[in-house]
Design an enzyme around this catalytic site. Structure first.
Site, mmCIF file in Angstrom:
data_model
loop_
_atom_site.group_PDB
_atom_site.id
_atom_site.type_symbol
_atom_site.label_atom_id
_atom_site.label_comp_id
_atom_site.label_asym_id
_atom_site.label_seq_id
_atom_site.Cartn_x
_atom_site.Cartn_y
_atom_site.Cartn_z
ATOM 1 N N ASP A 166 0.848 -1.200 0.000
ATOM 2 C CA ASP A 166 0.000 0.000 0.000
ATOM 3 C C ASP A 166 0.882 1.248 0.000
ATOM 4 O OD1 ASP A 166 -2.273 1.579 0.209
ATOM 5 O OD2 ASP A 166 -2.391 1.397 2.387
ATOM 6 N N GLU A 180 2.638 5.063 -3.960
ATOM 7 C CA GLU A 180 2.636 6.017 -5.094
ATOM 8 C C GLU A 180 3.958 6.766 -5.209
ATOM 9 O OE1 GLU A 180 0.190 5.729 -2.783
ATOM 10 O OE2 GLU A 180 -0.934 4.436 -4.128
ATOM 11 N N ASP A 212 -8.894 3.575 -2.085
ATOM 12 C CA ASP A 212 -9.889 4.061 -1.126
ATOM 13 C C ASP A 212 -11.149 4.617 -1.776
ATOM 14 O OD1 ASP A 212 -7.962 3.283 0.592
ATOM 15 O OD2 ASP A 212 -7.352 5.293 1.199
#
Ligand code: GLC
Length: 766
Positions: free
Chosen positions: A403, A406, A478
């Protein structure tokens, strides 16, 4: 930028074209995949996405008056001044023509801008100065698909997007330019022609698909080289096949990963996890995995386990394993900056973390507070990270959920000039490394799981670039518990599938905000046929495990999770094929029915493989819906056995417990008996649900975990039917536990795949 075309020089793999100011190159990967390239940077970086070696392609290059033409058996490429490139059929019909930018960017006065700002409206963007732009004509009937995980609808025409991996917790809306993944690839479908374009550029790039100008689209980038691939094909399936040939395909996963997964950010203690695990079995909701979100760690330090809330984590995982669960843990890239913490100390000692422009350790904030960022773009760092996976594997973990890669950062974005170590130990700046950060983290994780676990790795990632499907599968990050996001789940997963990401899912029930009984019921109906099926939610939101509402919801939930478990062999077969062909599991209708224009913009139905159409309800309060059944096939209602002709809209009742589901005539669907988890029992007899018509179906059977299938270690059965008369043939017989027999159910009005009739038993002849 390029100026007038001067001359050209052919060689074995392509043609170098000289212009007044620069050179361009046209080369061939196959006779229908063309690479258009011009160097724009001092240093050429090898592709992170492309894995296909160019084939030897025969072509002829000729200079005409104002352009040169290069012709293969499948394609004619025409190069003009300014390195304008057109793609035509060998007999000269235009497939895609380059154009010039017609700029309709809105400008406003200073006073207007002040007024807008007063109420907090966002201001129109300044016109960007891109490093290069490629503008191409849009046919009036052109549709655009793909582009990874972008928000909105299936057809991307009329919208503009950016490729810049972004963690934006706000409610993802149709106008969002970017989400977590950057897949600079799209497929265009226009009358008579289908083609794909892949811009292999890892810096920030732009895809305006006819927003600024209705008659053209453009793609552009801020850095990197001009480097794109044009893929010509007869059908969309050709394009997806060719693109995944170029960038790699989703490998067959372990079978249990296709079961149901339960997760929540907020299972803090060992007791929380065990409660969920026990409740799931008591409620008879089949489930294969429970996910551990960040709280299992000690102070959010990666590769540690919190001993305050877990007395003996290994024992907890052992208990879960005995109950049939395969635990999955989250791992973020940010390493806590803390003296004495081994992961931090090792990284510091070896120079594995990113540096600022001033050559100081770069620090930003993530969950653990001040944190540093490994240079996953470097092979030594990847090997080190791969070795770290051993901690989890030794603990009994069966998969990793990557997770925040980015990378997300709480104290503002990483500056463009933050320095990472590149593949060859030179520096790669954040602006070029950003979009491949998650890609390289997944690569490192896979390396570790291959080394220390040896089974097919189960890795989930949030951030990705083109080709990440070779290392990992995906979830869409999300979302929120709102109807708009349930609606979006379908086009988003379908476009991910067309972009090479066959294995993906959304957070069932919605991650942020509070779900409702009705929304959760409808979401599980979509989720049970999504490639990845996981319920996940955020801390502080209403809990959404299947038993959190009432008996009615629990029963509906169970019905659809059970449907998933019955269909597991079918879904597994789709994955087996996806590894061979690149075709996704979850598909927009037009991928299978490209000739039927009615399918081009259907956002609220999808196909699973070749044989199933799901038409879920995705609006609140709806108990009846229109379903389009594509032309050229007959369809059976999965729940009732009623038969319909394709090429028409029908109305279907869809009370809360019903998701309209249809099977194409000719199907032979393999079904498992009900299990609470994969591996609960050996499947000795397979049920075959036969939907009268004409059809062939190949079913694969293997150990579900190892790589033996790669060396032929599987069984393949061919089921052929002619209007209900079934023939079974063994095509491959290498797996040592073939089925003992088959229960054959002929489905028709009143007899369905799941009705109590067990069907005729056919012994499997050895
Ligand atoms: C991010 C993830 C989410 C996770 C949370 C805490 O928001 O997208 O799935 O639960 O971080 O780790």
């Amino acid at each position: 930028m390029f100026g007038r075309l001067l001359s050209f020089e052919p060689d074995a793999t392509g043609v170098t074209v000289k212009f007044e100011h620069k050179e361009g190159r046209i080369s061939f990967i196959t006779d229908r995949i063309v690479r258009v390239y011009s160097s724009m940077e001092e240093k050429h970086r090898p592709s992170r996405a492309v894995v296909q070696e160019p084939k030897k392609v025969d072509f002829q290059a000729r200079q005409q008056k104002e352009f040169i033409t290069i012709k293969t058996k499948k394609l004619l490429v025409r190069v003009r001044d300014e390195f304008q490139v057109d793609f035509l059929t060998p007999d000269g019909r235009m497939i895609s023509e380059q154009s010039v930018r017609s700029d309709n960017t809105q400008t406003i006065t200073k006073e207007q801008a002040e007024l807008l700002a007063k109420e907090g409206h966002s201001l129109p963007k300044e016109k960007e100065a891109h490093k290069f732009e490629v503008v191409r004509m849009l046919h009036p009937k052109e549709h655009i698909y793909g582009l990874g995980d972008k928000t909105g609808f299936l057809d991307k025409r009329g919208y503009a997007y950016e490729m810049w991996n972004s963690d934006i917790p706000d409610t993802h809306a149709d106008f969002f330019p970017s989400l977590y993944k950057s897949v600079p690839f799209f497929i265009s479908m226009r009358p008579h022609f289908t083609y794909g374009i892949f811009l292999d550029n890892t810096s920030k790039s732009y895809f305006d698909m006819g927003k600024e100008d209705a008659d053209s689209y453009y793609f552009a980038a801020d850095g990197g080289d001009l480097d794109y691939y044009f893929i010509a094909g007869e059908t969309m399936r050709d394009i997806v096949g060719a693109y995944t040939g170029l960038t790699g395909r989703t490998a067959l996963p372990q079978k249990w990963t296709l079961g149901y997964h339960q997760s929540r950010w907020g299972y803090i203690t060992e007791d929380d996890i065990m409660d969920v695990a026990e409740k799931m079995r008591q409620c008879r909701i089949p489930c294969d995995s429970i996910h551990f979100d960040i709280d299992y760690m000690d102070a959010f330090k990666v590769f540690t386990w919190n001993r305050k809330n877990y007395k003996d984590p290994k024992k907890t995982l052992q208990k879960l394993t005995e109950m049939g669960y395969k635990p999955v843990t989250i791992i973020d890239p940010g390493v806590k900056k803390e003296d004495g913490y081994d992961v931090y100390e090792e990284g510091i000692k070896n120079g594995y973390f990113a540096f600022s422009a001033e050559n100081e350790l770069y620090v930003n904030e993530v969950w653990p507070g001040d944190a540093v960022f490994p240079s996953f773009t470097n092979p030594k760092v990847r090997s080190w990270w791969a070795d770290k996976q051993k901690f989890l594997i030794d603990m009994g973990v069966r998969g990793v959920w990557n997770d925040m890669n980015e990378p997300a950062s709480f104290k503002g974005p990483l500056p463009d000039d933050v320095q990472f170590a590149d593949e060859d130990d030179t520096v790669i700046l954040h602006k070029d490394a950003h979009n491949i950060y998650g890609h390289c983290m997944a690569m490192a994780t896979k390396e570790g799981w291959l080394k220390y676990d040896g089974r097919r790795p189960f890795i989930i990632t949030r951030a990705a670039y083109a080709g990440t499907q070779r290392y990992s599968m995906f979830w869409t990050g999300d979302n929120q518990s709102i109807w708009a996001h349930l609606q979006m789940a379908i086009p988003q997963l379908c476009n991910l599938g067309l972009s090479g990401f066959s294995y993906a899912g959304t957070d069932v029930g919605g991650f942020g905000a509070d779900t409702t009984k009705e929304l959760l019921a409808r979401w599980v109906q979509v989720g049970c046929l999504s490639p990845f099926f996981r319920n996940h939610s955020a801390q502080g939101t209403r809990r959404q495990e299947p038993w959190q509402f009432d008996k009615e919801l629990l029963e509906i939930y169970r019905k659809y999770v059970e449907l998933r478990y019955h269909l597991l062999p079918y879904i597994y077969d789709c994955f087996f094929e996806s590894e061979q062909t690149g075709l996704p599991i979850m598909r927009p209708l037009m991928l299978n029915f490209e000739k039927d224009a009615e399918t081009y913009e259907i956002n609220d139905e999808f196909m699973v493989g070749e044989w199933l159409i799901a038409a879920p309800v995705v609006t609140q309060g709806t108990t009846m819906r229109l379903v389009y059944l594509p032309e050229g096939a007959m369809w059976y209602d999965f729940w009732t056995g009623e038969k319909y002709k394709g090429g028409q809209y029908i109305t279907k009742k869809a009370p809360l417990d019903t998701m309209p589901l249809f099977v194409r005539a000719g199907a032979v669907l393999p079904l498992y008996p009900l299990m609470q988890y994969v591996g609960e029992k050996e499947v000795e007899d397979l049920t075959l649900a036969v939907y009268p018509g004409i059809g062939n179906y190949i079913h694969y059977q293997d150990d579900g975990e190892s790589f033996a299938y790669k060396k032929g270690g599987y069984n393949a059965y061919v089921f052929s039917q002619n209007n209900g008369r079934l023939q079974i043939k063994d095509a491959v017989k290498n797996y040592e536990k073939p089925y003992k027999g088959f229960y054959v159910k002929i489905c028709r009005d009143g007899v369905t795949a799941l009705s109590d009739v067990s069907g005729e038993y056919l012994k499997h002849e050895e």
